[in-house]
Design an enzyme around this catalytic site. Sequence first.
Site, short mmCIF file in Angstrom:
data_model
loop_
_atom_site.label_atom_id
_atom_site.label_comp_id
_atom_site.label_asym_id
_atom_site.label_seq_id
_atom_site.Cartn_x
_atom_site.Cartn_y
_atom_site.Cartn_z
N GLN A 30 0.82 -1.20 0.00
CA GLN A 30 0.00 0.00 0.00
C GLN A 30 0.86 1.26 0.00
OE1 GLN A 30 -3.37 0.01 2.81
NE2 GLN A 30 -2.95 -2.15 3.17
N ASP A 47 10.58 3.81 5.71
CA ASP A 47 10.22 2.41 5.95
C ASP A 47 11.41 1.77 6.65
OD1 ASP A 47 9.64 -0.52 5.51
OD2 ASP A 47 8.03 0.32 4.28
N ASN A 95 0.82 4.91 7.30
CA ASN A 95 0.52 3.60 6.71
C ASN A 95 1.28 2.45 7.37
OD1 ASN A 95 -0.14 1.69 4.30
ND2 ASN A 95 2.10 1.81 4.29
N TYR A 151 -3.17 -6.75 17.39
CA TYR A 151 -3.47 -6.03 16.16
C TYR A 151 -4.80 -5.29 16.29
CZ TYR A 151 -3.81 -5.25 11.09
OH TYR A 151 -3.91 -4.68 9.84
N VAL A 160 -5.98 -7.25 1.63
CA VAL A 160 -5.41 -6.44 0.56
C VAL A 160 -4.32 -7.26 -0.12
CG1 VAL A 160 -4.35 -4.24 -0.06
CG2 VAL A 160 -5.88 -4.36 1.92
N THR A 214 -1.25 -7.72 -0.77
CA THR A 214 0.11 -7.38 -0.36
C THR A 214 0.72 -8.62 0.30
OG1 THR A 214 -0.52 -6.69 1.88
CG2 THR A 214 -0.60 -4.99 0.14
#
Length: 266
Positions: free
Chosen positions: A18, A37, A103, A169, A202, A204
């Site tokens: 993403q 990142d 993100n 989470y 998603v 990914t």
Amino acid sequence: MGNLDGQVVYITGIARGQGRNHAIRFAKEGASIIGMDIADRVADHTTYPPATADDFAETIRLVEEAGGKILARQGDTRDLEFQQQLVADGVEQFGRLDHVVANAGILTWGLTWEMTEDQFTDVVDVNLVGTWKTLKASIPAMIAAGNGGSIVIVSSCAGIKAMPAQASYSASKFGLRGLAQTAAKELGDQRIRVNTVHPYAVHTPMGLEDPSAFAVFEKWGRHFPSMMDHYPVASVDDLTDAVLYLSTAAAVTGAEFQIDMGATKV
């Protein structure tokens, strides 16, 4: 000409998935990118493949190939000083800060009473505390720029409908809703809007390449259905479409935007 010509966005977690897609699309719309990142394994207990330094370098290449300007560094969202310095250097280079896309995040699996202390605290520290540090590092620059702007925080459908084997989470993603709502109220008079997006699955590596997820689905699958069997996994473009909309929607703040194929309603 793009819809974001001359504007600047700070995006965390840009190495792939993403975050990479957001960076490329913002660049195509004319924005300059400040990105970060860790591009490495964050914790031993995550079971999907981590992003790498090569992934990070590829994002930079793709943004520049799209015609964008980018300042990107490897670092950890839990490192407030790192984030503050990166934002300061980005504002010095590009002249302003208009948008933030928080993100970066990680996922681990385990029953509430069986997961280790690290499984709980690492996820909360990265997803929730790390996002607070992203806001702390970036909001002063947005206020100083005086242009208004937007903050989009990536939560999850697990932040609306808690999921089994995701105690840390779900707790972190529910916490992001509270953080966003507070910031939206505090920043309204600064013309800075704050919204959350809530994806389900998603396309990914985190979403599709985690063997632990399949074991959980086999046991607890009744908690994970969506309304759209014909469209079981969202694309990264689906998410970026939502992020770009919220970044430019002048009348929208405090919203919780679900890109979840109806999963939070079943």
